[in-house]
Design a protein around this motif. Structure first.
Motif, PDB file in Angstrom:
ATOM      1  N   HIS A 174      -0.764  -8.128  -2.339  1.00 23.11           N
ATOM      2  CA  HIS A 174      -0.496  -8.231  -0.895  1.00 23.11           C
ATOM      3  C   HIS A 174      -1.110  -7.039  -0.177  1.00 23.11           C
ATOM      4  O   HIS A 174      -1.031  -5.902  -0.651  1.00 23.11           O
ATOM      5  N   ILE A 175      -1.739  -7.314   0.969  1.00 20.79           N
ATOM      6  CA  ILE A 175      -2.313  -6.253   1.792  1.00 20.79           C
ATOM      7  C   ILE A 175      -1.915  -6.488   3.239  1.00 20.79           C
ATOM      8  O   ILE A 175      -2.040  -7.604   3.747  1.00 20.79           O
ATOM      9  N   GLU A 176      -1.432  -5.446   3.881  1.00 21.34           N
ATOM     10  CA  GLU A 176      -1.120  -5.517   5.309  1.00 21.34           C
ATOM     11  C   GLU A 176      -2.265  -4.863   6.081  1.00 21.34           C
ATOM     12  O   GLU A 176      -2.468  -3.645   6.013  1.00 21.34           O
ATOM     13  N   MET A 186       0.830  -1.210   0.000  1.00 25.55           N
ATOM     14  CA  MET A 186       0.000   0.000   0.000  1.00 25.55           C
ATOM     15  C   MET A 186       0.862   1.257   0.000  1.00 25.55           C
ATOM     16  O   MET A 186       1.984   1.258   0.478  1.00 25.55           O
ATOM     17  N   LEU A 187       0.298   2.341  -0.531  1.00 29.00           N
ATOM     18  CA  LEU A 187       0.963   3.636  -0.505  1.00 29.00           C
ATOM     19  C   LEU A 187      -0.091   4.737  -0.513  1.00 29.00           C
ATOM     20  O   LEU A 187      -1.271   4.492  -0.771  1.00 29.00           O
ATOM     21  N   GLU A 188       0.342   5.963  -0.219  1.00 26.16           N
ATOM     22  CA  GLU A 188      -0.530   7.135  -0.285  1.00 26.16           C
ATOM     23  C   GLU A 188       0.066   8.132  -1.264  1.00 26.16           C
ATOM     24  O   GLU A 188       1.283   8.235  -1.392  1.00 26.16           O
ATOM     25  N   MET A 189      -0.819   8.873  -1.964  1.00 24.64           N
ATOM     26  CA  MET A 189      -0.336   9.815  -2.974  1.00 24.64           C
ATOM     27  C   MET A 189      -1.201  11.071  -2.956  1.00 24.64           C
ATOM     28  O   MET A 189      -2.433  10.990  -2.985  1.00 24.64           O
ATOM     29  N   MET A 190      -0.536  12.237  -2.863  1.00 23.62           N
ATOM     30  CA  MET A 190      -1.237  13.519  -2.915  1.00 23.62           C
ATOM     31  C   MET A 190      -1.314  13.983  -4.364  1.00 23.62           C
ATOM     32  O   MET A 190      -0.310  13.969  -5.075  1.00 23.62           O
ATOM     33  N   VAL A 191      -2.499  14.387  -4.807  1.00 23.99           N
ATOM     34  CA  VAL A 191      -2.688  14.866  -6.177  1.00 23.99           C
ATOM     35  C   VAL A 191      -3.496  16.158  -6.145  1.00 23.99           C
ATOM     36  O   VAL A 191      -4.174  16.469  -5.154  1.00 23.99           O
ATOM     37  N   SER A 192      -3.419  16.896  -7.237  1.00 19.54           N
ATOM     38  CA  SER A 192      -4.171  18.148  -7.334  1.00 19.54           C
ATOM     39  C   SER A 192      -5.664  17.862  -7.499  1.00 19.54           C
ATOM     40  O   SER A 192      -6.060  16.741  -7.849  1.00 19.54           O
ATOM     41  N   LEU A 207      -3.000 -15.091  -6.654  1.00 18.45           N
ATOM     42  CA  LEU A 207      -2.354 -15.314  -5.356  1.00 18.45           C
ATOM     43  C   LEU A 207      -2.494 -14.057  -4.510  1.00 18.45           C
ATOM     44  O   LEU A 207      -2.114 -12.964  -4.946  1.00 18.45           O
ATOM     45  N   VAL A 208      -3.075 -14.204  -3.324  1.00 16.42           N
ATOM     46  CA  VAL A 208      -3.282 -13.071  -2.417  1.00 16.42           C
ATOM     47  C   VAL A 208      -2.637 -13.403  -1.076  1.00 16.42           C
ATOM     48  O   VAL A 208      -2.809 -14.516  -0.557  1.00 16.42           O
ATOM     49  N   THR A 209      -1.897 -12.455  -0.514  1.00 12.75           N
ATOM     50  CA  THR A 209      -1.341 -12.620   0.832  1.00 12.75           C
ATOM     51  C   THR A 209      -1.928 -11.529   1.721  1.00 12.75           C
ATOM     52  O   THR A 209      -1.838 -10.340   1.405  1.00 12.75           O
ATOM     53  N   ALA A 233      -8.400  -5.452   0.634  1.00  8.50           N
ATOM     54  CA  ALA A 233      -8.356  -6.909   0.718  1.00  8.50           C
ATOM     55  C   ALA A 233      -9.491  -7.544  -0.088  1.00  8.50           C
ATOM     56  O   ALA A 233      -9.273  -8.506  -0.834  1.00  8.50           O
ATOM     57  N   PHE A 234     -10.703  -7.018   0.035  1.00  2.00           N
ATOM     58  CA  PHE A 234     -11.826  -7.576  -0.720  1.00  2.00           C
ATOM     59  C   PHE A 234     -11.631  -7.401  -2.220  1.00  2.00           C
ATOM     60  O   PHE A 234     -12.023  -8.256  -3.009  1.00  2.00           O
ATOM     61  N   ASP A 235     -11.012  -6.300  -2.625  1.00  3.21           N
ATOM     62  CA  ASP A 235     -10.729  -6.127  -4.051  1.00  3.21           C
ATOM     63  C   ASP A 235      -9.808  -7.232  -4.556  1.00  3.21           C
ATOM     64  O   ASP A 235     -10.067  -7.844  -5.601  1.00  3.21           O
ATOM     65  N   ALA A 236      -8.740  -7.505  -3.817  1.00  2.52           N
ATOM     66  CA  ALA A 236      -7.799  -8.551  -4.236  1.00  2.52           C
ATOM     67  C   ALA A 236      -8.464  -9.925  -4.219  1.00  2.52           C
ATOM     68  O   ALA A 236      -8.238 -10.752  -5.106  1.00  2.52           O
TER      69      ALA A 236
END
Length: 437
Positions: free
Chosen positions: A418-420, A157-163, A247-249, A236-239
């Protein structure tokens, strides 16, 4: 050139470890061969690994003398070592008891003394043996070829700032091109946040090409009675429901909903959508604390203590999903739509068109994980759930378990996600216990 003296647990952990020491000398004490011989009759993964090591050494024996040294395919040299009985036995001179570990240490010290110009290193996964070696002035190392440090583990996962303009364009077009320069992994989940108003967000993921963001599957209505309660559960539900991902972890502490979500998605895909023949839920038979001893009864009755958490989750899902399609878990198991089993019997199988959930995957070794994934046939989706901080297997730790291994190895693959999961949702008490204790 270095001299690596291997302990038994290294070979049992990874039968192919002989080839992972580059063009150096790999030395195996005769006591290690004796210990491997004791393990080879077991039906467990350790027994399988012991037999693999024996076959490898036998094939090398045909190429030359193991006493004098046989060249390995990576340029190294393998040799079986043993100490001749001397009048003043060095083992008895140093140690009070003549155990296998002490004899291995004694042989390593003899090699160090006989070859002072070469670097002699004892390789063992036994912490106490490494401590004793260090106390005797012998360098000792853990076998770290397959170790993955948790602090460096891929989070998915990551976060991204956009205009505001880019956020509006994403909502209109359903995609957003990623800027060059940064590396993004396929199916890496991203929270888009508007620069002027960070509370305005969109949940997205990197597409299979790694070049643009696309929306995730909308699961706000819930899956089999389970509604996502936080951002990570939406991911998680999307994956779990994306047919393209095979394969999902799911990694997370106790109470984050890993197993429950995986089983809810499996029931939807199997029972409602009929995309898979059955839902297969498996877990390693490793208990927390002392063993109960031999249990009477049939195979199902013997496995019941280990499989009870899965039955608990199935009962909860049955209670939550009270709609027209609701069926009791016992009825689904009798009909064969749900199969609960131990991982002990998976070797040699080919599992096609099934939705597989492997629970408590942190207790698996890298080789066991490889064995499981290579059983997957056409049309099967496999989900691993686990918490690297709750390990009951004495042969792996938070860095060497197979769960971390696949997370690290599959992060660049377009068919893996993968999702934490970070926030506990089981109860306020369970969340406090996971954090405080």
């Amino acid at each position: 050139m270095k001299n690596y003296v291997l302990d038994t647990n290294v070979l049992l952990h990874d039968p192919n470890s002989l080839l992972n020491f580059e063009d150096n000398n790999v030395l195996i004490p005769i006591e290690v061969i004796e210990e491997i011989d004791r393990f080879k009759r077991e039906s467990s993964e350790l027994g399988q690994n012991a037999r693999t090591v024996s076959r490898s050494l036998d094939s090398l024996r045909e190429q030359g003398s193991l006493n004098e040294g046989v060249e390995l395919e990576n340029g190294g040299c393998l040799r079986i070592i043993f100490q001749k009985k001397l009048k003043s036995d060095t083992t008895q001179a140093i140690f009070t008891d003549n155990t296998v570990d002490n004899r291995i240490l004694s042989q390593a010290l003899a090699i160090q003394k006989a070859h002072p110009k070469s670097h002699t290193i004892l390789v063992s996964k036994d912490i106490n043996l490494r401590i004793k070696a260090d106390a005797l002035g012998l360098q000792a190392e853990d076998y770290e070829t397959d170790r993955i440090q948790i602090k460096d583990l891929y989070t998915g996962m990551l976060e991204m700032m956009v205009s505001a303009e880019k956020m509006a364009a994403f909502r209109t077009n359903g995609e957003l091109e990623l800027n060059g320069g940064n590396t993004y992994f396929p199916n890496e989940y991203c929270t888009l946040m508007e620069e002027t108003n960070p509370k305005r967000t969109a949940l997205t993921k990197v597409d299979p090409t790694g070049k643009k963001l696309v929306p995730i599957i909308d699961n706000r209505e819930g899956v089999w009675g389970i509604k996502p309660r936080n951002r990570e559960q939406h991911f998680a539900f999307d994956a779990l429901l994306d047919d393209r991902i095979k394969l999902v972890t799911l990694m997370g502490k106790a109470g984050t909903g890993k197993t429950l979500m995986a089983m809810a998605a499996g029931l939807k895909k199997t029972v409602l959508d009929r995309e898979f023949r059955r839902l297969v839920v498996a877990r390693p038979t490793i208990s927390m604390g002392k063993e109960l001893g031999f249990l009477p009864g049939s195979l199902e009755e013997k496995l019941a203590p280990w499989m009870q958490p899965i039955h608990d989750a199935l009962e909860m899902l049955s209670d939550l999903n009270m709609g027209q399609e609701s069926r009791r878990s016992n009825d689904l198991m009798r009909s064969g739509s749900i199969v609960v089993e131990a991982l002990s019997y998976i070797r040699g199988r080919s599992i096609a068109h099934q939705f597989m959930v492997i629970d408590e995957a942190q207790n698996l070794t890298p080789l066991e994980v490889k064995t499981i994934i290579t059983r997957v046939g056409h049309g099967t989706k496999i989900i691993f759930t686990g918490d690297p901080y709750q390990i009951d297997n004495p042969y792996v730790d938070s860095s060497s378990n197979g769960f971390n291994y696949i997370i690290s190895k599959f992060r660049s693959q377009a068919i893996a996600a993968h999702i934490e999961l970070q926030k506990g949702e089981r109860s306020e008490l369970a969340e406090l216990a996971a954090n405080l204790l």
